[in-house]
Scaffold this motif. Structure first.
Motif, PDB file in Angstrom:
ATOM      1  N   LEU A  73     -58.197  -7.160  20.787  1.00 44.56           N
ATOM      2  CA  LEU A  73     -58.214  -7.699  22.115  1.00 44.56           C
ATOM      3  C   LEU A  73     -59.369  -8.911  21.984  1.00 44.56           C
ATOM      4  O   LEU A  73     -59.444 -10.007  22.915  1.00 44.56           O
ATOM      5  CB  LEU A  73     -58.633  -6.848  23.338  1.00 44.56           C
ATOM      6  CG  LEU A  73     -57.350  -5.621  23.523  1.00 44.56           C
ATOM      7  CD1 LEU A  73     -57.934  -4.951  24.726  1.00 44.56           C
ATOM      8  CD2 LEU A  73     -56.189  -6.265  23.772  1.00 44.56           C
ATOM      9  N   TYR A  74     -60.455  -8.676  21.395  1.00 47.78           N
ATOM     10  CA  TYR A  74     -61.541  -9.440  21.070  1.00 47.78           C
ATOM     11  C   TYR A  74     -61.265 -10.803  20.511  1.00 47.78           C
ATOM     12  O   TYR A  74     -62.007 -11.709  20.504  1.00 47.78           O
ATOM     13  CB  TYR A  74     -62.700  -8.854  20.503  1.00 47.78           C
ATOM     14  CG  TYR A  74     -63.320  -7.679  21.226  1.00 47.78           C
ATOM     15  CD1 TYR A  74     -64.418  -7.894  22.130  1.00 47.78           C
ATOM     16  CD2 TYR A  74     -62.816  -6.326  20.961  1.00 47.78           C
ATOM     17  CE1 TYR A  74     -64.813  -6.886  22.860  1.00 47.78           C
ATOM     18  CE2 TYR A  74     -63.421  -5.240  21.898  1.00 47.78           C
ATOM     19  CZ  TYR A  74     -64.086  -5.585  22.785  1.00 47.78           C
ATOM     20  OH  TYR A  74     -64.744  -4.700  23.554  1.00 47.78           O
TER      21      TYR A  74
ATOM     22  N   GLU B 236     -54.952  -1.840  18.863  1.00 40.09           N
ATOM     23  CA  GLU B 236     -56.210  -1.322  18.693  1.00 40.09           C
ATOM     24  C   GLU B 236     -57.234  -2.326  19.623  1.00 40.09           C
ATOM     25  O   GLU B 236     -56.835  -3.648  19.793  1.00 40.09           O
ATOM     26  CB  GLU B 236     -56.753  -1.687  17.223  1.00 40.09           C
ATOM     27  CG  GLU B 236     -55.607  -0.717  16.199  1.00 40.09           C
ATOM     28  CD  GLU B 236     -56.043   0.680  16.434  1.00 40.09           C
ATOM     29  OE1 GLU B 236     -56.883   1.025  17.112  1.00 40.09           O
ATOM     30  OE2 GLU B 236     -55.141   1.453  16.113  1.00 40.09           O
ATOM     31  N   ALA B 237     -58.025  -1.512  20.032  1.00 35.41           N
ATOM     32  CA  ALA B 237     -59.034  -2.246  21.021  1.00 35.41           C
ATOM     33  C   ALA B 237     -59.802  -3.726  20.469  1.00 35.41           C
ATOM     34  O   ALA B 237     -59.939  -4.558  21.070  1.00 35.41           O
ATOM     35  CB  ALA B 237     -59.884  -1.440  21.616  1.00 35.41           C
TER      36      ALA B 237
ATOM     37  N   SER C  80     -61.018  -0.605  31.218  1.00 39.59           N
ATOM     38  CA  SER C  80     -61.825  -0.770  29.984  1.00 39.59           C
ATOM     39  C   SER C  80     -61.010  -1.421  28.876  1.00 39.59           C
ATOM     40  O   SER C  80     -59.767  -1.510  29.125  1.00 39.59           O
ATOM     41  CB  SER C  80     -62.157   0.595  29.795  1.00 39.59           C
ATOM     42  OG  SER C  80     -61.112   1.451  29.176  1.00 39.59           O
ATOM     43  N   MET C  81     -61.679  -2.020  28.203  1.00 37.34           N
ATOM     44  CA  MET C  81     -60.949  -2.363  26.891  1.00 37.34           C
ATOM     45  C   MET C  81     -60.052  -1.602  26.129  1.00 37.34           C
ATOM     46  O   MET C  81     -59.066  -1.928  25.538  1.00 37.34           O
ATOM     47  CB  MET C  81     -62.105  -3.166  25.722  1.00 37.34           C
ATOM     48  CG  MET C  81     -62.849  -4.132  26.680  1.00 37.34           C
ATOM     49  SD  MET C  81     -61.948  -5.814  27.021  1.00 37.34           S
ATOM     50  CE  MET C  81     -61.529  -6.453  25.345  1.00 37.34           C
ATOM     51  N   ARG C  82     -60.709  -0.354  26.095  1.00 34.32           N
ATOM     52  CA  ARG C  82     -59.902   1.075  25.173  1.00 34.32           C
ATOM     53  C   ARG C  82     -58.567   0.860  26.083  1.00 34.32           C
ATOM     54  O   ARG C  82     -57.606   1.269  25.654  1.00 34.32           O
ATOM     55  CB  ARG C  82     -60.793   2.063  25.300  1.00 34.32           C
ATOM     56  CG  ARG C  82     -60.104   3.192  24.684  1.00 34.32           C
ATOM     57  CD  ARG C  82     -60.841   4.327  24.436  1.00 34.32           C
ATOM     58  NE  ARG C  82     -61.969   4.152  23.344  1.00 34.32           N
ATOM     59  CZ  ARG C  82     -63.047   4.910  23.224  1.00 34.32           C
ATOM     60  NH1 ARG C  82     -62.864   6.258  23.697  1.00 34.32           N
ATOM     61  NH2 ARG C  82     -63.926   4.718  22.236  1.00 34.32           N
ATOM     62  N   SER C  83     -58.699   1.268  27.474  1.00 30.43           N
ATOM     63  CA  SER C  83     -57.479   1.715  28.566  1.00 30.43           C
ATOM     64  C   SER C  83     -56.431   0.475  28.424  1.00 30.43           C
ATOM     65  O   SER C  83     -55.022   0.615  28.357  1.00 30.43           O
ATOM     66  CB  SER C  83     -57.836   1.858  29.756  1.00 30.43           C
ATOM     67  OG  SER C  83     -58.184   0.808  30.528  1.00 30.43           O
ATOM     68  N   LEU C  84     -56.975  -0.917  28.408  1.00 25.14           N
ATOM     69  CA  LEU C  84     -56.089  -2.032  28.230  1.00 25.14           C
ATOM     70  C   LEU C  84     -55.296  -1.908  26.949  1.00 25.14           C
ATOM     71  O   LEU C  84     -54.201  -2.270  26.776  1.00 25.14           O
ATOM     72  CB  LEU C  84     -57.232  -3.372  28.252  1.00 25.14           C
ATOM     73  CG  LEU C  84     -56.233  -4.691  28.475  1.00 25.14           C
ATOM     74  CD1 LEU C  84     -55.189  -4.556  29.770  1.00 25.14           C
ATOM     75  CD2 LEU C  84     -57.127  -5.632  28.641  1.00 25.14           C
ATOM     76  N   ALA C  85     -56.263  -1.664  25.786  1.00 20.50           N
ATOM     77  CA  ALA C  85     -55.494  -1.793  24.369  1.00 20.50           C
ATOM     78  C   ALA C  85     -54.355  -0.700  24.356  1.00 20.50           C
ATOM     79  O   ALA C  85     -53.346  -0.715  23.815  1.00 20.50           O
ATOM     80  CB  ALA C  85     -56.632  -1.536  23.269  1.00 20.50           C
ATOM     81  N   GLN C  86     -54.648   0.447  24.887  1.00 22.95           N
ATOM     82  CA  GLN C  86     -53.650   1.570  24.919  1.00 22.95           C
ATOM     83  C   GLN C  86     -52.457   1.128  25.571  1.00 22.95           C
ATOM     84  O   GLN C  86     -51.236   1.361  25.116  1.00 22.95           O
ATOM     85  CB  GLN C  86     -54.290   2.746  25.502  1.00 22.95           C
ATOM     86  CG  GLN C  86     -53.464   4.046  25.467  1.00 22.95           C
ATOM     87  CD  GLN C  86     -54.256   5.352  25.641  1.00 22.95           C
ATOM     88  OE1 GLN C  86     -55.061   5.373  26.488  1.00 22.95           O
ATOM     89  NE2 GLN C  86     -53.544   6.311  25.558  1.00 22.95           N
TER      90      GLN C  86
ATOM     91  N   LYS D  80     -65.603  -7.099  28.668  1.00 25.90           N
ATOM     92  CA  LYS D  80     -64.944  -7.079  29.860  1.00 25.90           C
ATOM     93  C   LYS D  80     -65.371  -8.073  30.857  1.00 25.90           C
ATOM     94  O   LYS D  80     -64.541  -8.458  31.802  1.00 25.90           O
ATOM     95  CB  LYS D  80     -65.430  -5.610  30.175  1.00 25.90           C
ATOM     96  CG  LYS D  80     -64.858  -5.324  31.777  1.00 25.90           C
ATOM     97  CD  LYS D  80     -65.315  -3.672  32.036  1.00 25.90           C
ATOM     98  CE  LYS D  80     -64.525  -3.481  33.382  1.00 25.90           C
ATOM     99  NZ  LYS D  80     -64.976  -1.933  33.854  1.00 25.90           N
TER     100      LYS D  80
END
Length: 238
Positions: A54-55, A50-51, A39-45, A61
């Motif tokens: 990434l954008y 911050e998520a 997920s974008m959240r797990s990747l950012a973590q 995704k």
């Protein structure tokens, strides 16, 4: 800041972001837990950012998964280009073993290569990119194949690789499709997994379970590959 993001208070140091870093980290996560765990959240973590940061580099995704596939296919393209001047049998051996290396190194990511939409609707996975298909057809036509024989070889090879390597990936832990939680609807039977499944109604499976559980993918791959090359060789000689 354009290239990194402030870490959360008490969190890890910020990563210097780039699309390559994000895609590479996504592939590592997929290798561990499959595309369903990404997920974008797990990747950012994991990257310590911050998520939303990434954008700036990926558009969500779907774009991220396409980036992972493109990264894997770029390695394949370079291997095939190096083998382009070889005899056609050597070239096809390189194709087969290069694609298999992706499936062996990244079994949980390989279904993305095998099942996501190819670059064009008339291309077939896992030889799914325009660059790979062009290299494939060029090598064969320069090696004496007619257009029809080259395309037929491409189709046969795609089917061979897809069947062999998607099965290999599933055997080695990949999900064949999106993971879904079974619904408990009153008296519905909830599957418990193959490990605890009763084989009372399948005595031959139970009797041969040890043999069925063996991973003989190396041997099966080589036998099928040689049979396919022999068939193509017969077609060329006619």
């Amino acid at each position: 800041m354009a290239e990194h993001d402030s870490p959360r208070r008490g969190g890890p140091a910020p990563a210097r972001l780039s699309r390559d870093l994000i895609v590479g980290t996504a592939l590592e996560q997929i290798d561990r837990s499959g595309p369903q765990g990404l997920s974008m959240r797990s990747l950012a973590q994991e990257l310590g950012v911050e998520a939303m940061s990434l954008y700036r580099y990926v558009h969500g995704k779907e774009d991220l998964l396409e980036g992972v596939v493109a990264s894997l296919m770029s390695d394949l393209t370079s291997h095939l280009q190096e083998a382009e001047g070889e005899h056609w049998q050597v070239f096809l051996q390189t194709v087969a073993h290069s694609v298999r290396q992706i499936a062996t190194d990244h079994p949980k990511a390989f279904p993305l290569v095998a099942t996501r939409h190819p670059a064009a609707p008339w291309l077939r996975p896992p030889l799914r990119s325009v660059e790979v298909v062009n290299t494939f057809l060029t090598a064969l036509t320069r090696g004496g194949f007619s257009d029809t024989l080259a395309v037929n070889a491409y189709r046969a090879f795609s089917s061979f690789l897809l069947g062999q390597l998607l099965l290999q990936s599933v055997v080695r832990g990949a999900e064949a499709g999106p993971a879904e939680e079974p619904l408990d609807e009153g008296g519905a039977v909830i599957p418990e997994g193959d490990g605890s499944m009763s084989l009372d109604s399948a005595p031959e499976v139970r009797r041969l379970r040890a043999l069925l559980s063996e991973d003989r993918s190396d041997e099966e791959f080589e036998i099928s590959l040689e049979a396919l090359l022999d068939r193509i060789s017969r077609d060329v000689s006619q």
